[in-house]
Scaffold this active site. Structure first.
Site, PDB file in Angstrom:
ATOM      1  N   CYS A  51       0.857  -1.198   0.000  1.00 31.05           N
ATOM      2  CA  CYS A  51       0.000   0.000   0.000  1.00 31.05           C
ATOM      3  C   CYS A  51       0.884   1.237   0.000  1.00 31.05           C
ATOM      4  CB  CYS A  51      -0.888   0.054   1.247  1.00 31.05           C
ATOM      5  SG  CYS A  51      -1.849  -1.422   1.568  1.00 31.05           S
ATOM      6  N   HIS A  77       0.857   5.066  -1.430  1.00 34.49           N
ATOM      7  CA  HIS A  77       0.181   5.888  -0.425  1.00 34.49           C
ATOM      8  C   HIS A  77       1.063   6.195   0.778  1.00 34.49           C
ATOM      9  CE1 HIS A  77      -3.675   5.821  -2.450  1.00 34.49           C
ATOM     10  NE2 HIS A  77      -3.583   4.520  -2.610  1.00 34.49           N
ATOM     11  N   ARG A 102     -13.077  -0.926  -2.712  1.00 37.66           N
ATOM     12  CA  ARG A 102     -11.927  -0.027  -2.895  1.00 37.66           C
ATOM     13  C   ARG A 102     -10.621  -0.759  -2.551  1.00 37.66           C
ATOM     14  NH1 ARG A 102      -9.661   3.214  -5.880  1.00 37.66           N
ATOM     15  NH2 ARG A 102      -8.339   1.423  -5.754  1.00 37.66           N
ATOM     16  N   CYS A 128      -7.397  -1.977  -4.919  1.00 39.65           N
ATOM     17  CA  CYS A 128      -6.000  -1.624  -4.629  1.00 39.65           C
ATOM     18  C   CYS A 128      -5.131  -2.876  -4.704  1.00 39.65           C
ATOM     19  CB  CYS A 128      -5.874  -1.011  -3.232  1.00 39.65           C
ATOM     20  SG  CYS A 128      -6.153   0.772  -3.188  1.00 39.65           S
TER      21      CYS A 128
END
Lengths: 209, 270
Positions: free
Chosen positions: B179, B183, B227, B231
Site C-alpha cells: 500500500c 500511499h 476499494r 488496490c
C-alpha cells in the site's frame, strides 16, 4: 568457550538489524500477522496465493525503517548485491531497440493482475510514476522525471549499463526502491527493455528533443 | 432529472477541456478535474444507491422474513445514525472487530437467517455485492457530517490497528508493491491522480471519509471493501476475501488515523 564465542558472534551479527526493526505492537507479532495474511486472500486468475510469499528483498523492505535507517545500511548493501547478481545483460550485446515501441511499453500499465489474461503482453507501467516524453502530460510523480534522460548523460558504456540495470532490477541500486524489478521478476521481456532503453537514450526519441 | 443532465454536461465539458488543453501544464489539468468533481457533488448519483440501500435495510427478507432494522451496528440495536463514523469496532457477540460491511453480513445471518457464504463468495458486480454496496452506502450516508470516532480501547481493536499498520507496508507479488508504494509519500500522483499519504491524519482522512463513493468513470458504487480489493488487484496481489481480517485491519488503521475528520459519505470520484 567455543559456544560463548558463537553466541557472541550471533548477537553481534543480529544486533544491528534488530536495532532498526519496527516494533509493530501488541497483536501484530509475526505469528499473528502471518496467520492474518494467509487466511485473508483467495486466488483469482493468475494472482495466486504464492504471491503473498516474500523473497528476501520484499521481507526486508516491508519494514519502513529499513529504507533509510543507518543501522540497516549493511543489510541494504547485501540486498543490493544480491539483486545486482540477478541482472542479465542483453544476450546479443545490443542495448538499444526502437523508441517508438518503447513509448508503447512505457504507456501500458497492463499485465499480471487478477483480471489480466495469461499470455497477453505486459506493460512497463512507466508513465504511472515518471515524466518521460514531453508529449505526455498525464504522468505520475512517484519516481523522478526522465525528461531529457539521454541528453543529460554522457553517451557511453556506463550510461547504457546503468540504465539497463536500473530497468532490469532497480533494487540493485537502491534496496527498497519503489520501482518494480522489470526484468528480474519477468514483468517485461528483454526486447521490451531494449525498446525502453531507446526511448530514454536514442537522440531521435522525443525524450531527448 | 435536471441534476443528472448537469452532471453529464460537466463530464462532457471536462473531457473537452482535457482535449483542448493537451498542451497545458499538468497542474492545470488537476485544477480542471477538481472543478469537475465540485460540479458533480451537486448531483451525486450515490443518492440512488442510498435510497435502494435503505429499502433493502427496511424490507423483510431471508428465511426468517425480517428486516435488518434491528441490526446492532455498534450503537445499539436499530441505531444507524452515526454508526458508520465509529466503525470498525469490537463486537461482543462475534468476539471480532468488524467494519460496516462485515457487520451487515452478521446481521443478515443472525436476524434474517440468510446463508451469507454466497455473499462472501460472490464476484464484484454480482447482485449480491450490489446489495451490500447499496446497504453500506445507506449506512454511511447516515454518518455524513459526523466526526470519525474509532476506539482502540479494546485489545482486539488495538491489535487490529497494529496489524493494519503492518499490512500497509507488506510487499509482495511480481511488482513488489505494498500500500505504501503509492500511499506512503506526500504530494505524489499516479498519472494525474493525486494519492493520499495514508499514515498521516490528513491523508487517512481523505482516504477514509469519502468512501463508499460513486465512481463516475465506471458508473459504479464502491464500498471500502471494493476499494481495498481493487488496490490489491493493482498491487498484483490475490483478492482479499470479502470482510477478511486484512480488510478490517487496513480499515482500522485508516479510520483510527483519521479520527476527528468529518465523514463526507457517500462520496464521488472520477
Amino acid at each position: 568457550m567455543k559456544k560463548t564465542i558463537l553466541i557472541l558472534a550471533a548477537i553481534a551479527a543480529s544486533a544491528p538489524a534488530f536495532a532498526a526493526d519496527t516494533n509493530w505492537g501488541k497483536g501484530a507479532e509475526d505469528a499473528a500477522f502471518k496467520a492474518m495474511v494467509h487466511s485473508s486472500f483467495r486466488e483469482v486468475g493468475m494472482a495466486t496465493l504464492s504471491r503473498l510469499d516474500q523473497d528476501a528483498t520484499q521481507a526486508f523492505c516491508s519494514d519502513p525503517k529499513h529504507a533509510d535507517d543507518k543501522d540497516a545500511a549493511k543489510m541494504r548493501a547485501k540486498i543490493e548485491a544480491e539483486n545486482m547478481a540477478t541482472i542479465k545483460w542483453p544476450s546479443d550485446g545490443k542495448f538499444l531497440g526502437d523508441w517508438k515501441k518503447g513509448e508503447k511499453v512505457a504507456q501500458s500499465g497492463r499485465g499480471l493482475t487478477s483480471t489480466d489474461k495469461p499470455g497477453q503482453v505486459n506493460g512497463g507501467n512507466c508513465y504511472n510514476c515518471h515524466q518521460i516524453s514531453p508529449k505526455e502530460i498525464s504522468y505520475g510523480t512517484i519516481g523522478p522525471s526522465l525528461l531529457h534522460y539521454g541528453k543529460l548523460r554522457p553517451n557511453n558504456e556506463e550510461t547504457l549499463k546503468y540504465t539497463w540495470g536500473r530497468i532490469y532490477n532497480a533494487k540493485a541500486y537502491n534496496a527498497c526502491s519503489n520501482m518494480p524489478r522489470g526484468g528480474h521478476m519477468g514483468i517485461i521481456t528483454e526486447e521490451q527493455i531494449k525498446d525502453l532503453m531507446a526511448l530514454l537514450l536514442d537522440p531521435q526519441s522525443p525524450v531527448n528533443q | 432529472m435536471r441534476r443528472w443532465n448537469f452532471a453529464l454536461a460537466a463530464v462532457t465539458a471536462a473531457s473537452l477541456l482535457g482535449a483542448v488543453g493537451a498542451f497545458a501544464e499538468a497542474d492545470k489539468s488537476i485544477e480542471g478535474i477538481e472543478k469537475y468533481r465540485e460540479a458533480l457533488k451537486d448531483g451525486n448519483p450515490a443518492e440512488l444507491f442510498e435510497a435502494s440501500g435503505e429499502e433493502l435495510w427496511k424490507k423483510p427478507a431471508g428465511p426468517k422474513n425480517v428486516s435488518l432494522e434491528k441490526c446492532d451496528l455498534g450503537l445499539g440495536a436499530g441505531v444507524v445514525a452515526g454508526a458508520y463514523a465509529q466503525l470498525p469496532r469490537y463486537f461482543k457477540d462475534t468476539d471480532k472487530v468488524q467494519d460496516a460491511e462485515s457487520r451487515v453480513l452478521t446481521c443478515m445471518s443472525t436476524l434474517q437467517g440468510v446463508d451469507v457464504s454466497k455473499y462472501v463468495k460472490a464476484k464484484w458486480k454480482s447482485p449480491e455485492r450490489d446489495d451490500l454496496n447499496a446497504i453500506a452506502t445507506y449506512i454511511s450516508g447516515m454518518s455524513k457530517d459526523k466526526p470519525v470516532k474509532v476506539s482502540l480501547a479494546h485489545p482486539k481493536e488495538q491489535a487490529m490497528y497494529n496489524l493494519g499498520k503492518r499490512m500497509f507496508y507488506y510487499q509482495g507479488g511480481p511488482h513488489d508493491f505494498s500500500c505504501s508504494t503509492c500511499h506512503g509519500q506526500e504530494g505524489v500522483r499516479i498519472r494525474l491522480q493525486e494519492l493520499p499519504n495514508i499514515p498521516t491524519p490528513k491523508g487517512a482522512a481523505s482516504g477514509w471519509t469519502s468512501w463508499p463513493a460513486y465512481r463516475v468513470s465506471s458508473g459504479q458504487m464502491w464500498g471500502m471493501q471494493w476499494r481495498l480489493a481493487d488496490c490489491f488487484r493493482q498491487q498484483r496481489f490475490p483478492e482479499p476475501i470479502y470482510g477478511s481480517d486484512v480488510t478490517i485491519a487496513l480499515s482500522m488503521f485508516m479510520a483510527a488515523t483519521a479520527n476527528g475528520a468529518i465523514m463526507a459519505t457517500p462520496g464521488i470520484k472520477r
